[in-house]
Scaffold this motif. Structure first.
Motif, PDB file in Angstrom:
ATOM      1  N   VAL A  14      20.766 -75.698   8.176  1.00  0.00           N
ATOM      2  CA  VAL A  14      19.730 -76.705   8.415  1.00  0.00           C
ATOM      3  C   VAL A  14      19.626 -77.006   9.907  1.00  0.00           C
ATOM      4  CG1 VAL A  14      19.097 -79.124   8.053  1.00  0.00           C
ATOM      5  CG2 VAL A  14      19.890 -77.745   6.119  1.00  0.00           C
ATOM      6  N   ALA A  15      20.763 -77.065  10.574  1.00  0.00           N
ATOM      7  CA  ALA A  15      20.765 -77.380  12.008  1.00  0.00           C
ATOM      8  C   ALA A  15      20.189 -76.252  12.850  1.00  0.00           C
ATOM      9  CB  ALA A  15      22.192 -77.697  12.457  1.00  0.00           C
ATOM     10  N   ASP A  16      20.451 -74.994  12.468  1.00  0.00           N
ATOM     11  CA  ASP A  16      20.163 -73.864  13.359  1.00  0.00           C
ATOM     12  C   ASP A  16      18.933 -73.038  13.000  1.00  0.00           C
ATOM     13  OD1 ASP A  16      22.399 -74.568  14.779  1.00  0.00           O
ATOM     14  OD2 ASP A  16      23.705 -73.047  13.908  1.00  0.00           O
ATOM     15  N   LEU A  17      18.471 -73.097  11.775  1.00  0.00           N
ATOM     16  CA  LEU A  17      17.315 -72.284  11.402  1.00  0.00           C
ATOM     17  C   LEU A  17      16.039 -72.839  12.027  1.00  0.00           C
ATOM     18  CD1 LEU A  17      18.056 -71.509   7.639  1.00  0.00           C
ATOM     19  CD2 LEU A  17      17.783 -69.819   9.461  1.00  0.00           C
ATOM     20  N   PRO A  18      15.058 -71.986  12.283  1.00  0.00           N
ATOM     21  CA  PRO A  18      13.787 -72.452  12.865  1.00  0.00           C
ATOM     22  C   PRO A  18      12.905 -73.127  11.826  1.00  0.00           C
ATOM     23  CG  PRO A  18      13.671 -70.108  12.425  1.00  0.00           C
ATOM     24  CD  PRO A  18      15.085 -70.515  12.102  1.00  0.00           C
ATOM     25  N   GLU A  19      11.923 -73.879  12.288  1.00  0.00           N
ATOM     26  CA  GLU A  19      10.969 -74.526  11.386  1.00  0.00           C
ATOM     27  C   GLU A  19      10.095 -73.497  10.682  1.00  0.00           C
ATOM     28  OE1 GLU A  19      10.618 -77.648  10.622  1.00  0.00           O
ATOM     29  OE2 GLU A  19      11.883 -78.659  12.101  1.00  0.00           O
ATOM     30  N   SER A  20       9.701 -72.453  11.404  1.00  0.00           N
ATOM     31  CA  SER A  20       8.836 -71.408  10.844  1.00  0.00           C
ATOM     32  C   SER A  20       9.629 -70.120  10.696  1.00  0.00           C
ATOM     33  CB  SER A  20       7.628 -71.178  11.750  1.00  0.00           C
ATOM     34  OG  SER A  20       6.820 -72.337  11.810  1.00  0.00           O
ATOM     35  N   PRO A  21       9.259 -69.269   9.737  1.00  0.00           N
ATOM     36  CA  PRO A  21      10.040 -68.053   9.487  1.00  0.00           C
ATOM     37  C   PRO A  21       9.996 -67.078  10.660  1.00  0.00           C
ATOM     38  CG  PRO A  21       8.024 -68.057   8.183  1.00  0.00           C
ATOM     39  CD  PRO A  21       8.134 -69.412   8.792  1.00  0.00           C
ATOM     40  N   ARG A  22      11.135 -66.459  10.918  1.00  0.00           N
ATOM     41  CA  ARG A  22      11.228 -65.426  11.959  1.00  0.00           C
ATOM     42  C   ARG A  22      10.313 -64.263  11.644  1.00  0.00           C
ATOM     43  NH1 ARG A  22      14.732 -60.961  11.831  1.00  0.00           N
ATOM     44  NH2 ARG A  22      15.781 -61.867  10.017  1.00  0.00           N
ATOM     45  N   LEU A  23      10.294 -63.860  10.407  1.00  0.00           N
ATOM     46  CA  LEU A  23       9.412 -62.813   9.891  1.00  0.00           C
ATOM     47  C   LEU A  23       8.853 -63.298   8.571  1.00  0.00           C
ATOM     48  CD1 LEU A  23      11.855 -59.806  10.474  1.00  0.00           C
ATOM     49  CD2 LEU A  23       9.821 -60.301  11.836  1.00  0.00           C
ATOM     50  N   THR A  24       7.849 -62.637   8.057  1.00  0.00           N
ATOM     51  CA  THR A  24       7.273 -63.038   6.779  1.00  0.00           C
ATOM     52  C   THR A  24       8.345 -63.055   5.697  1.00  0.00           C
ATOM     53  OG1 THR A  24       5.129 -62.112   7.353  1.00  0.00           O
ATOM     54  CG2 THR A  24       5.563 -62.480   5.013  1.00  0.00           C
ATOM     55  N   GLY A  25       8.543 -64.224   5.087  1.00  0.00           N
ATOM     56  CA  GLY A  25       9.473 -64.331   3.980  1.00  0.00           C
ATOM     57  C   GLY A  25      10.900 -64.673   4.347  1.00  0.00           C
ATOM     58  N   THR A  26      11.238 -64.775   5.641  1.00  0.00           N
ATOM     59  CA  THR A  26      12.610 -65.113   5.997  1.00  0.00           C
ATOM     60  C   THR A  26      12.841 -66.617   5.868  1.00  0.00           C
ATOM     61  OG1 THR A  26      12.040 -65.234   8.350  1.00  0.00           O
ATOM     62  CG2 THR A  26      12.897 -63.131   7.530  1.00  0.00           C
ATOM     63  N   VAL A  27      14.111 -67.006   5.814  1.00  0.00           N
ATOM     64  CA  VAL A  27      14.447 -68.393   5.523  1.00  0.00           C
ATOM     65  C   VAL A  27      14.268 -69.271   6.753  1.00  0.00           C
ATOM     66  CG1 VAL A  27      15.989 -67.842   3.626  1.00  0.00           C
ATOM     67  CG2 VAL A  27      16.908 -67.967   5.946  1.00  0.00           C
ATOM     68  N   THR A  28      14.039 -70.551   6.494  1.00  0.00           N
ATOM     69  CA  THR A  28      13.753 -71.537   7.531  1.00  0.00           C
ATOM     70  C   THR A  28      14.616 -72.777   7.327  1.00  0.00           C
ATOM     71  OG1 THR A  28      12.062 -72.603   6.199  1.00  0.00           O
ATOM     72  CG2 THR A  28      11.339 -70.777   7.598  1.00  0.00           C
ATOM     73  N   LYS A  29      14.454 -73.712   8.227  1.00  0.00           N
ATOM     74  CA  LYS A  29      15.165 -74.984   8.138  1.00  0.00           C
ATOM     75  C   LYS A  29      14.893 -75.674   6.804  1.00  0.00           C
ATOM     76  CE  LYS A  29      15.262 -77.245  11.965  1.00  0.00           C
ATOM     77  NZ  LYS A  29      16.683 -77.057  12.325  1.00  0.00           N
ATOM     78  N   ASN A  30      13.637 -75.653   6.353  1.00  0.00           N
ATOM     79  CA  ASN A  30      13.320 -76.353   5.113  1.00  0.00           C
ATOM     80  C   ASN A  30      13.824 -75.616   3.877  1.00  0.00           C
ATOM     81  OD1 ASN A  30      12.404 -78.925   4.879  1.00  0.00           O
ATOM     82  ND2 ASN A  30      10.278 -78.400   4.437  1.00  0.00           N
ATOM     83  N   VAL A  31      13.912 -74.327   3.931  1.00  0.00           N
ATOM     84  CA  VAL A  31      14.517 -73.589   2.814  1.00  0.00           C
ATOM     85  C   VAL A  31      15.980 -73.995   2.689  1.00  0.00           C
ATOM     86  CG1 VAL A  31      15.127 -71.320   1.909  1.00  0.00           C
ATOM     87  CG2 VAL A  31      12.915 -71.651   3.017  1.00  0.00           C
ATOM     88  N   ALA A  32      16.680 -74.073   3.815  1.00  0.00           N
ATOM     89  CA  ALA A  32      18.082 -74.495   3.785  1.00  0.00           C
ATOM     90  C   ALA A  32      18.199 -75.941   3.316  1.00  0.00           C
ATOM     91  CB  ALA A  32      18.711 -74.319   5.158  1.00  0.00           C
ATOM     92  N   ARG A  33      17.268 -76.806   3.752  1.00  0.00           N
ATOM     93  CA  ARG A  33      17.269 -78.200   3.281  1.00  0.00           C
ATOM     94  C   ARG A  33      17.163 -78.260   1.761  1.00  0.00           C
ATOM     95  NH1 ARG A  33      13.328 -79.959   7.334  1.00  0.00           N
ATOM     96  NH2 ARG A  33      14.395 -81.166   8.956  1.00  0.00           N
ATOM     97  N   LEU A  34      16.249 -77.480   1.219  1.00  0.00           N
ATOM     98  CA  LEU A  34      16.051 -77.500  -0.226  1.00  0.00           C
ATOM     99  C   LEU A  34      17.322 -77.092  -0.949  1.00  0.00           C
ATOM    100  CD1 LEU A  34      14.330 -77.774  -2.753  1.00  0.00           C
ATOM    101  CD2 LEU A  34      13.513 -75.442  -2.375  1.00  0.00           C
ATOM    102  N   TYR A  35      17.961 -76.025  -0.500  1.00  0.00           N
ATOM    103  CA  TYR A  35      19.151 -75.562  -1.213  1.00  0.00           C
ATOM    104  C   TYR A  35      20.341 -76.489  -1.007  1.00  0.00           C
ATOM    105  CZ  TYR A  35      17.338 -71.625  -3.590  1.00  0.00           C
ATOM    106  OH  TYR A  35      16.645 -70.864  -4.500  1.00  0.00           O
ATOM    107  N   LEU A  36      20.440 -77.110   0.144  1.00  0.00           N
ATOM    108  CA  LEU A  36      21.502 -78.085   0.329  1.00  0.00           C
ATOM    109  C   LEU A  36      21.262 -79.299  -0.567  1.00  0.00           C
ATOM    110  CD1 LEU A  36      24.075 -78.973   1.718  1.00  0.00           C
ATOM    111  CD2 LEU A  36      22.696 -79.752   3.673  1.00  0.00           C
ATOM    112  N   ALA A  37      20.016 -79.734  -0.676  1.00  0.00           N
ATOM    113  CA  ALA A  37      19.686 -80.854  -1.566  1.00  0.00           C
ATOM    114  C   ALA A  37      20.003 -80.496  -3.015  1.00  0.00           C
ATOM    115  CB  ALA A  37      18.212 -81.230  -1.411  1.00  0.00           C
ATOM    116  N   LYS A  38      19.656 -79.276  -3.429  1.00  0.00           N
ATOM    117  CA  LYS A  38      19.944 -78.844  -4.799  1.00  0.00           C
ATOM    118  C   LYS A  38      21.450 -78.749  -5.044  1.00  0.00           C
ATOM    119  CE  LYS A  38      17.373 -75.419  -6.386  1.00  0.00           C
ATOM    120  NZ  LYS A  38      16.570 -74.166  -6.433  1.00  0.00           N
TER     121      LYS A  38
END
Length: 643
Positions: free
Chosen positions: A200-224
């Protein structure tokens, strides 16, 4: 018990990387098959790039493979065994015909066999990051996938090993045959939370490439993960855990703390959406021409461009037992519509189109799905955007040039007209004595299509799962290649889940800016919007949002959250995990109603399941136990109790 470690973990890792080492293009992950890969190569920049791409590619071996829905849906209140089921499905249905054990079919071992190679790959990337000169954001992708795979494992099997042979969370490059399972609490607090917090701390807001993970993807999985762990700590129905341990948090926090953490993170995801957003219409969320839309945060991607870059899955013909990564899961829940015969003609033929695909008929939705979960089919668009409720004539695409066929009530139908339909509302006047369409359909006066009441479906013929259906762009106006693996991405995580996680945590006592009702009503308001009627195949501009919001109970509970989750994510492989997390499995899925295996059987019966406490964990697959260098007594102790 002596230390034991699983030999196949490292071997599987090496094999997987050999099959597909990849580099990155400007916009997409580009797979480049390589014949040789060694641990030394993994310390190079190219090797790390290959390892990263493998972490994405590996999702295809779990999400969408033929038996994926069997693993996450059979035995729940969404699906039961269908007419063509075998023990792969009877075992998981828990309805008396099978015996769930460590050798049950192709489902139970897939997460175990595929998650550990990915975990080891991620550990290798993390350990070699400094030498290779990786950016923190790239390392964070590896951290995300290590946690992602451990989260899948701990939900499925309970506590699993953090040490694969070289120490906890260390990269292992030698084959060993020893293993020790960590407790559930250790897996979360050592292996999942720290990695996701850093991601969550280190991932970018927008995907590096199409379909790669982002800050919000990590947020979602940490919340889950926080949410699931909070339920585990609370343990409301005294479900056993394994390895046996007290339900205490090593950091001294209680369940309420983690419910609040889940809520706070989910709300942060909603308030800071980045490139993600809800689709305006539920129909568009799963429309094949709109794949990879703004709501899809994580998916196991496929392609129509090449068999090689489709995980080795054939674009022409794929069998249920084929290895590799074919996306064929939805065919297991597709009824045998190809037996529909009208006027001596196969009126509905197998087609590579979203409403059709290949009918394997192994799993059927129960009647309760349509009378309870999707009781509202007029205001709420999610029934229409989930199921195939009308099968339409396509005999012309199969080479038959008959302009019309004589169907129900002696009326004529043309290609594209409904041949057989499932009725939104029960109609007592349906006459099944005509055995219409050779599929058990009945007649209603004035209708040219044969019809079936949804509270009279059987295990042979039932609404298919439109949302995950086949899609190809190369049909050329014909039936296309309906026997080839589906080339659509398989959905894993959606932006809408933030609302559900926050609402569930709030029901469990978390507090903040949004109430459970406010959160759920965002989803329900969207569900009330129509732009197209899938069953009728025509435009339908209608906004029932206000009525949907007004119908939401003033006080909602966990059962209501689970019902809404089923309406939103039906048939996506999430249901078993939802029922296990909340310990509602036996309460909500202890019995189901459906008619028998014959197409003409419209007399449903109630089937009772035997869901025992030990079923809340899947068995460790037998082939993994066989690879251990340990006594039979030690293997029995390694296995989850009850199996």
């Amino acid at each position: 018990m002596k230390n034991t470690r699983i030999k196949s973990l490292t071997v599987a890792f090496l094999t997987a990387i050999i099959l597909s080492v990849s580099s990155c293009s400007d916009d997409f992950l580009e797979e480049q098959p390589r014949g040789v890969f060694t641990p030394e190569f993994f310390t190079t920049e190219l090797g790390v790039q290959g390892g990263l791409t493998y972490l994405y590619e590996n999702m295809r071996y779990i999400y969408g493979f033929a038996y994926f829905l069997n693993l996450g849906e059979t035995g729940t209140d969404e699906y039961c065994a269908a007419q063509s089921a075998n023990n792969n499905f009877y075992d998981l249905d828990l309805a008396g015909r099978g015996n769930l054990n460590s050798q049950s079919g192709f489902s139970i071992g897939r997460p175990w066999g595929n998650a550990f190679p990915a975990i080891n790959t991620a550990s290798g990337i993390i350990e070699n990051a400094e030498a290779v000169g990786l950016q923190n954001s790239i390392i964070a992708e590896a951290r995300f996938f290590r946690a992602f795979n451990y989260f899948l494992l701990v939900q499925t099997y309970g506590g699993v090993p953090l040490d694969l042979g070289s120490g906890e969370l260390k990269f292992n490059n030698s084959a060993v045959r020893t293993s020790t399972r960590n407790t559930v609490a250790e897996v979360y607090t050592k292996g999942i939370f720290p990695d996701l917090e850093q991601a969550v701390a280190d991932l970018p807001e927008s995907p590096r490439l199409t379909g790669t993970v982002t800050k919000n993807v990590a947020r979602l999985y940490l919340a889950k993960a926080y949410l699931t762990y909070a339920w585990w700590l609370e343990n409301p129905n005294n479900i056993p855990t394994y390895p046996e341990t007290t339900r205490t948090d090593p950091n001294g926090n209680n369940a309420s703390y983690y419910f609040q953490q889940a809520y706070d993170l989910a709300v942060a995801g909603i308030d800071n959406p980045g490139p993600y957003s809800l689709q305006e219409y539920y129909y568009d969320l799963h429309l094949a021409t709109n794949d990879r839309n703004s709501e899809m945060m994580l998916y196991a991607d496929r392609t129509e461009e090449s068999q090689i870059y489709n995980g080795g899955a054939s674009l022409g013909w794929t069998g249920p037992g084929d290895g590799g990564a074919p996306n064929t899961a939805v065919w297991m829940v597709t009824s045998n519509y190809t037996t529909i015969s009208v006027d001596g003609v196969a009126a509905v033929q197998r087609e590579a189109a979203q409403s059709y695909g290949r009918p394997w008929t192994r799993m059927a939705p129960s009647i309760n799905v349509f009378t309870e979960t999707f009781a509202d089919k007029q205001l709420d668009s999610r029934y229409d955007g989930t199921f195939v409720s009308s099968y339409r004539g396509n005999w012309d695409k199969g080479g038959n040039d008959s302009p019309t066929l004589t169907a129900a009530n002696g009326m004529e139908i043309a290609p594209g007209d409904a041949v057989i339909s499932f009725l939104d509302e029960y109609d007592a006047d349906v006459d099944y004595s005509v055995n219409g369409g050779n599929i058990g359909g009945g007649q209603l006066p004035g209708r040219s299509d044969y019809v079936i009441n949804l509270n009279q479906i059987n295990r042979r013929f039932y609404p298919g799962l439109w949302k995950l259906g086949t899609y190809r762009t190369d049909n050329g106006g014909g039936l296309g290649s309906p026997n080839g693996a589906i080339t659509r991405p398989f959905p894993i995580a959606k932006f809408s889940e933030f609302y559900f996680v926050a609402a569930e945590a709030a029901v469990k006592g978390a507090s903040g800016a949004y109430s459970p009702r406010e959160l759920i009503n965002v989803i329900r308001a969207r569900a009330g919007k129509w732009r197209f009627d899938n069953g009728e195949q025509k435009e339908r501009i209608e906004d029932n949002s206000d009525a949907m919001v007004a119908a939401t109970p003033a006080e909602i509970d966990i059962n209501y959250i689970l019902a809404e989750r089923s309406r939103e994510y039906f048939g996506e492989g999430k249901r078993w995990y939802d029922l296990v997390r909340t310990q509602k499995w036996n309460e909500l899925a202890g019995s189901y109603e459906i008619a028998g295996n014959d197409a003409t059987d419209h007399s449903p019966t109630v089937t009772t399941r035997t869901i025992l406490p030990h079923h809340y964990l899947r068995p460790i697959p037998q082939n993994q136990l066989d690879a251990l260098d340990m006594t039979e007594e030690e293997k029995a102790a390694y296995q989850n109790p009850g199996y």
